[in-house]
Structures are given as structure tokens and as C-alpha cells.
Design an enzyme around this catalytic site. Structure first.
Site, short mmCIF file in Angstrom:
data_model
loop_
_atom_site.label_atom_id
_atom_site.label_comp_id
_atom_site.label_asym_id
_atom_site.label_seq_id
_atom_site.Cartn_x
_atom_site.Cartn_y
_atom_site.Cartn_z
N ALA A 223 0.88 -1.17 0.00
CA ALA A 223 0.00 0.00 0.00
C ALA A 223 0.92 1.22 0.00
CB ALA A 223 -0.91 -0.01 1.22
N LEU B 171 2.34 -1.09 4.68
CA LEU B 171 2.14 0.35 4.56
C LEU B 171 3.50 1.00 4.32
CD1 LEU B 171 -0.42 0.92 7.48
CD2 LEU B 171 -0.82 0.10 5.14
N ASP B 172 3.74 1.38 3.08
CA ASP B 172 5.05 1.86 2.64
C ASP B 172 5.28 3.31 3.08
OD1 ASP B 172 7.47 1.71 0.79
OD2 ASP B 172 6.34 3.39 -0.11
N ALA B 173 6.49 3.58 3.56
CA ALA B 173 6.92 4.96 3.91
C ALA B 173 5.89 5.67 4.78
CB ALA B 173 7.18 5.76 2.63
N ILE B 174 5.30 4.91 5.69
CA ILE B 174 4.13 5.39 6.43
C ILE B 174 4.43 6.53 7.38
CG2 ILE B 174 4.24 3.86 8.46
CD1 ILE B 174 1.17 4.30 6.19
#
Length: 574
Positions: free
Chosen positions: A133, A231-234
Site C-alpha cells: 500500500a 504500509l510503505d513509507a508510512i
């Protein structure tokens, strides 16, 4: 139950948007939950266990002419890894404009070069899937941003407009690129927040429309077959002038809302946060142990393991592992050594000295890799990422395939023995090495570990006795199978780190519920190391049994260079 959830979401959204807006937004969130609840999305397995081994791969890491890569991937897994790999993290498989998939143009469609949603569905019936995501930012080529540029009222608050004259000196910068990008819109020139690149436009979560859109996308992913959501680079989701704009309280509230919505609409979905930052900040995404991420990446592990095998000493790795806090029953670590990115060295700040990091970087360059440097702001530079294939990173030039493989498998044993869920990068599993042609072709250092393999050629190499691929693939598969058959390696089983010898890394894993126990011992050096048999007396009555060699240990332990022992009671094993 719905009233409790509703109150909880209203409370969180009230802190983000104010009480009045929170009430109306929560009503839409509850409608969204109800819509997906009716689809009855619920993974069969509620939590992770020792059998969970995840392979990390691009959708087209393994290709075959005339076939959709996602089909090829499914067939390769079915033919070669049925007993070893039960979960797959497919890196972003959506249409994209840059950054090898992490600049997404359309969250809801599949990159047609990879295959279709039907291919994803077929894979999900065979393996548990982790979807990316990529929700901190979206491509400048996306419909959302194009509509913003045109002046479409519906998208005017989707992005973060900023004053170029304001003070951004406190903002944490992950890359040495401008924070703001100037764009021409139908409403005139605007300055837009772009944390990672001018093609990756940050989303504005101060807009409840953006949050609702993203919640719907997350639920769509679960409906399409995702058991895990990454959850990428959240950490960068919420922006606030005068702050670092990373790990803000508002960001944690957003993650909590996402977790709550997913648990209500699709119970059993596992949230994993990707935050490549020092350990304390990283584990903050566990929240209170039940309200944010289920899994967090163990970012110090790759550089610390690399340092251990480069120097032949495990002291720093041992001390770090001893400092790890126990997790709750519903949280654990996601352990990995290699990935599609380089080996980040920021997470070992305060663990390794600057000279130790520099020595590691020098060795990487000597082994054909590259080093990405960050500007320290005082005219000096320091390494922030090492770009190299992990097998080559810990090798010594001129060694035999067998010795390189032994050392590499020993490193993988560290990964497989620690508490948490192991993630094994496709090129580690397949015994790949530096892809210099890829770097030449793209001009990007990270391409050194992103090679695209042709299935037929790959399988020939895997069947060639003595080849690097043959040695690594078969030995690693054996190690994985042993791990999967022992409940002592449950992700939540307790972990005690032993200090036996500076050249040895050792952990005791104990499953308190079943009584299973394994003492894992890895020689990280090129030395022969002797350990007294008495060190095992606290853990075993009588002799111990090595699960790898299938031999009993009744006298002093002699470890060959890079030898691994996984010991348990011989009474249990007989």
C-alpha cells in the site's frame, strides 16, 4: 460492538479533523466497513506461526517468454517451493511511472505487463500474499494529480500545497532532493510537497476525502487476496510546519484508524509498517501492542549481520539482539537481510561507529557494490545505503562457491532463528549475485539486486551441481523446512541471547505453550571454534540433538567455519 468501534473511530478522527467533521466522516467509514463486511473477507489463519516464511519478489523477477510473469511466478512456486514458501510479498504490481513500482499511477489496477487480478487471485489460493500500500504518495502521472492540475474541485485538497518561503529546516529528509516541487495548474503556479521525488506527490491526509479513498483501497486489496498489507513509507503521512513531519501523533492516529477499520471489516488481516528509521522510532508503530502495526520491519538486522560476517565477530549483533523488547501476543518483528532496496545503515546509528560503517561500505565497494551517501549539512558525507547483492556483500573475492555458500547460509540461519516472521528476498533464495548489467542499463545503484531472470535458464542453473544457485537454493530450502517443523521457532516464542564467544551468535528459542526449545548457534567467523558442552546443561537433560546434521552432541562442541547448529533435546527428537 459497532457502537464501540464507532465511538473509537469518532474519537481518533476528532483529534485529526475536529469533532464536527469527525461525526460525518465516521458515518462514511462505518458504511464502508458494512459494505466489505457483507463480502465476508476473513483469512483462514488468524495469526502467524513458525510455518510462515515469506518470499519478497517483484512480479516479474522470474519471467518466461509468452507468459504473464505473475503466472510464471505461481508455477515456479508450485514446482519448486511448495514445502518452503507459504507467503509471498509481491512488490508493487500496479501501473507506475518511476521508482520500480513505488510511484503508483492507479492503485486499483494491475500493471498489464505483469498479468491481471485473476493471476493475483490464483496466487492467493496457493500462497498468503502481501500487497504494497504505497499510500504516502502517488505518481504525478496519476488521474488524481492530473485532475488537480486541471483545477477539478474534487481533487483540490488531495495534495499538500506549501509556501516556498516558509522554514522547512526541521523536516526529516530521506533523500537529497528538493522537498517542494513547482507545478503549473489551471489556478496558477503551486508548490507541492514531494518527500521522495518530483514524480511522487505526497497525499494530503488533512483531507478526509483522501483518508476515505485510501481506506476503500486497503479494503479492496484484502478483497482481492491480500492477507498482509505493507504500509510503505508510512512515517511521513502527516505534515506540520515547525516539526520533523515524521512519526507525528497524527500519523499514528491514521495507522490506528486503518487497523481498526481492517479488523472490523476483514478480521485476520495483518498490517506491517515500513519505516526505515532507528529502532526506537520503528517500534513506536506497535502502538500499545494491539492498536497499530502487527509487524514492524527489523531494519538493524541486515547491516548488523553483514558487519558480523565481514569482521568474523558477532559482538554488536549479540548486544543488539539482547536489547530487543519482547513483543505482545499479537505483534512481532518482520526479519529480513536483503530486499529490493539497498542495505540501509541509518538503523545502526548508535550501534556501530562511523568508522565501522565506513569499513563495511569499503568492503561492499571492493566486492563490486556501490555506496549511496547523504550530505551531512556541514560539507561532509556519510553512507546511508549499501547497494549490493547480499551474497556478494559477505563474500571474499577468489573464494570457492562452496565457501561463499556456507557463509551465506550461516547468515540466513541468523535470520531464520530470531523471533519474528522471516522474509527472504527472491535473489537470496536463488543464490543470485551482483547484476552489473542492470546498473549500467538503468544508471541506478539499486538495480544491482533487481535482476530479471528467465525461468528456463534459472532452472538449468538450479539443477547444475556445484553452481552457486544449486548450493544456496538447496541448502536454504533444507534450513527452512527444519525451521517450519519446530514450534520453538514460533514468531512469538521467547528469545534468550547467549554470549558464548565473540565469533558466535546464539539464541535460545522456547515455546512456552508447547515446551519446545531450540538453541541456535552460528559461527560467523572463518575460525574453528570450540565451546564447552556444559553451556547446554541449563537447557537439556542429557545429550542434545542437532536438527541440521541429525547428530547427537554429548561432548564439547567444535564449530567449523560458518557452521550452524540447531540443538534440541535428544529425547524429543528420538
Amino acid at each position: 460492538m459497532e457502537t464501540t468501534v464507532k465511538k473509537s473511530i469518532v474519537n481518533k478522527l476528532g483529534q485529526l479533523y475536529g469533532e464536527q467533521r469527525a461525526l460525518s466522516v465516521t458515518s462514511e467509514v462505518m458504511d464502508l466497513i458494512e459494505t466489505y463486511k457483507q463480502k465476508q473477507i476473513e483469512p483462514e489463519k488468524k495469526w502467524v506461526d513458525e510455518k510462515d516464511i515469506m518470499m519478497i519478489t517483484y512480479g516479474d523477477s522470474i519471467k518466461e517468454e509468452g507468459e504473464a510473469p505473475l503466472k510464471t511466478l505461481r508455477k515456479f512456486l508450485s514446482d519448486h517451493l511448495t514445502n518452503e514458501i507459504n507467503a509471498v510479498h509481491i512488490l508493487p504490481f500496479y501501473p507506475y511511472s518511476s521508482d520500480d513500482g513505488f510511484s503508483v499511477m492507479d492503485y486499483r489496477t494491475i500493471n498489464e505487463e505483469l498479468g491481471s487480478w485473476d493471476d493475483i487471485r490464483a496466487l492467493s489460493h496457493q500462497s498468503d500474499l502481501m500487497f504494497d500500500a504505497v499510500i504516502n504518495h502517488i505518481s504525478s502521472k496519476s488521474k488524481w494529480f492530473k485532475e488537480y492540475l486541471k483545477g477539478n474541485e474534487a481533487y483540490q485538497d488531495y495534495f499538500v500545497e506549501a509556501d516556498p518561503e516558509a522554514d522547512y529546516s526541521k523536516v526529516t529528509r530521506p533523500r537529497a532532493l528538493p522537498l517542494l516541487t513547482t507545478v503549473e495548474t489551471s489556478n496558477g503556479e503551486k508548490h507541492i510537497w514531494t518527500t521522495f521525488s518530483e514524480d511522487q506527490i505526497d497525499l494530503n491526509y488533512e483531507s478526509d476525502r483522501v483518508l476515505l479513498e485510501i481506506l476503500d483501497i486497503l479494503l479492496t486489496y484484502v478483497e482481492k487476496g491480500a492477507r498482509f498489507l505493507r504500509l510503505d513509507a508510512i512515517g511521513f503521512m502527516w505534515k506540520k510546519l515547525g516539526t520533523t513531519s515524521i512519526h507525528l501523533e497524527e500519523t499514528h492516529l491514521l495507522v490506528q484508524v486503518m487497523r481498526e477499520v481492517l479488523e472490523e471489516a476483514a478480521p485476520g488481516t495483518i498490517v506491517i509498517t515500513e519505516t526505515n528509521v532507528p529502532h526506537k522510532d520503528n517500534i513506536s508503530y506497535f502502538g500499545n501492542g494491539s492498536n497499530e502495526a502487527h509487524l514492524v520491519y527489523q531494519f538493524p538486522l541486515p547491516p548488523l549481520t553483514l558487519h558480523s560476517f565481514q569482521t568474523g565477530e558477532a559482538s554488536e549483533l549479540t548486544q543488539w539482539a539482547k536489547s530487543l523488547e519482547p513483543t505482545t501476543d499479537s505483534t512481532t518483528y518482520f526479519n529480513f537481510l536483503a530486499s529490493h532496496d539497498g542495505i540501509g545503515v541509518r538503523p545502526v546509528e548508535g550501534i556501530l561507529t562511523t568508522s565501522e560503517v565506513q569499513r563495511m561500505a569499503d568492503k561492499v565497494q571492493a566486492n563490486g557494490g556501490y555506496v549511496s551517501y547523504k550530505d551531512n549539512g556541514d560539507g561532509t558525507k556519510s553512507p546511508y545505503e549499501l547497494n549490493i547483492n547480499y551474497l556478494d556483500a559477505i563474500s571474499t573475492n577468489g573464494e570457492s562457491n562452496e565457501k561463499k555458500s556456507n557463509r551465506f547460509i550461516a547468515a540466513q540461519s541468523v535470520l531464520l532463528s530470531l523471533m519474528g516472521v522471516p522474509g527472504i528476498y527472491v535473489h537470496s533464495l536463488l543464490g543470485s549475485q551482483n547484476d552489473q548489467d542492470g546498473v549500467k542499463e538503468t544508471g541506478r545503484y539499486r538495480s544491482i539486486n533487481r535482476e530479471k531472470l528467465t525461468r528456463s535458464s534459472l532452472e538449468k542453473e538450479l539443477q547444475t551441481e556445484g553452481s552457486m544457485r544449486y548450493l544456496v537454493f538447496n541448502d536454504l530450502k533444507t534450513l527452512i523446512r527444519i525451521r517450519k517443523s519446530n514450534k520453538a521457532f514460533h514468531p512469538n516464542a521467547s528469545q534468550q541471547v547467549l554470549e558464548l564467544d565473540r565469533r558466535v551468535f546464539s539464541v535460545v528459542r522456547t515455546n512456552e505453550q508447547t515446551g519446545d526449545r531450540v538453541v541456535a548457534i552460528t559461527n560467523v567467523s572463518d575460525d574453528t571454534v570450540t565451546l564447552k558442552r556444559e553451556i547446554l546443561d541449563s537447557y537439556f537433560d542429557g545429550t542434545a540433538f542437532d536438527l541440521i546434521s541429525e547428530c547427537e552432541i554429548s561432548s564439547d562442541i567444535t564449530l567449523s567455519p560458518y557452521e550452524v547448529l540447531w540443538l534440541r533435546s535428544s529425547e524429543v527428537s528420538s
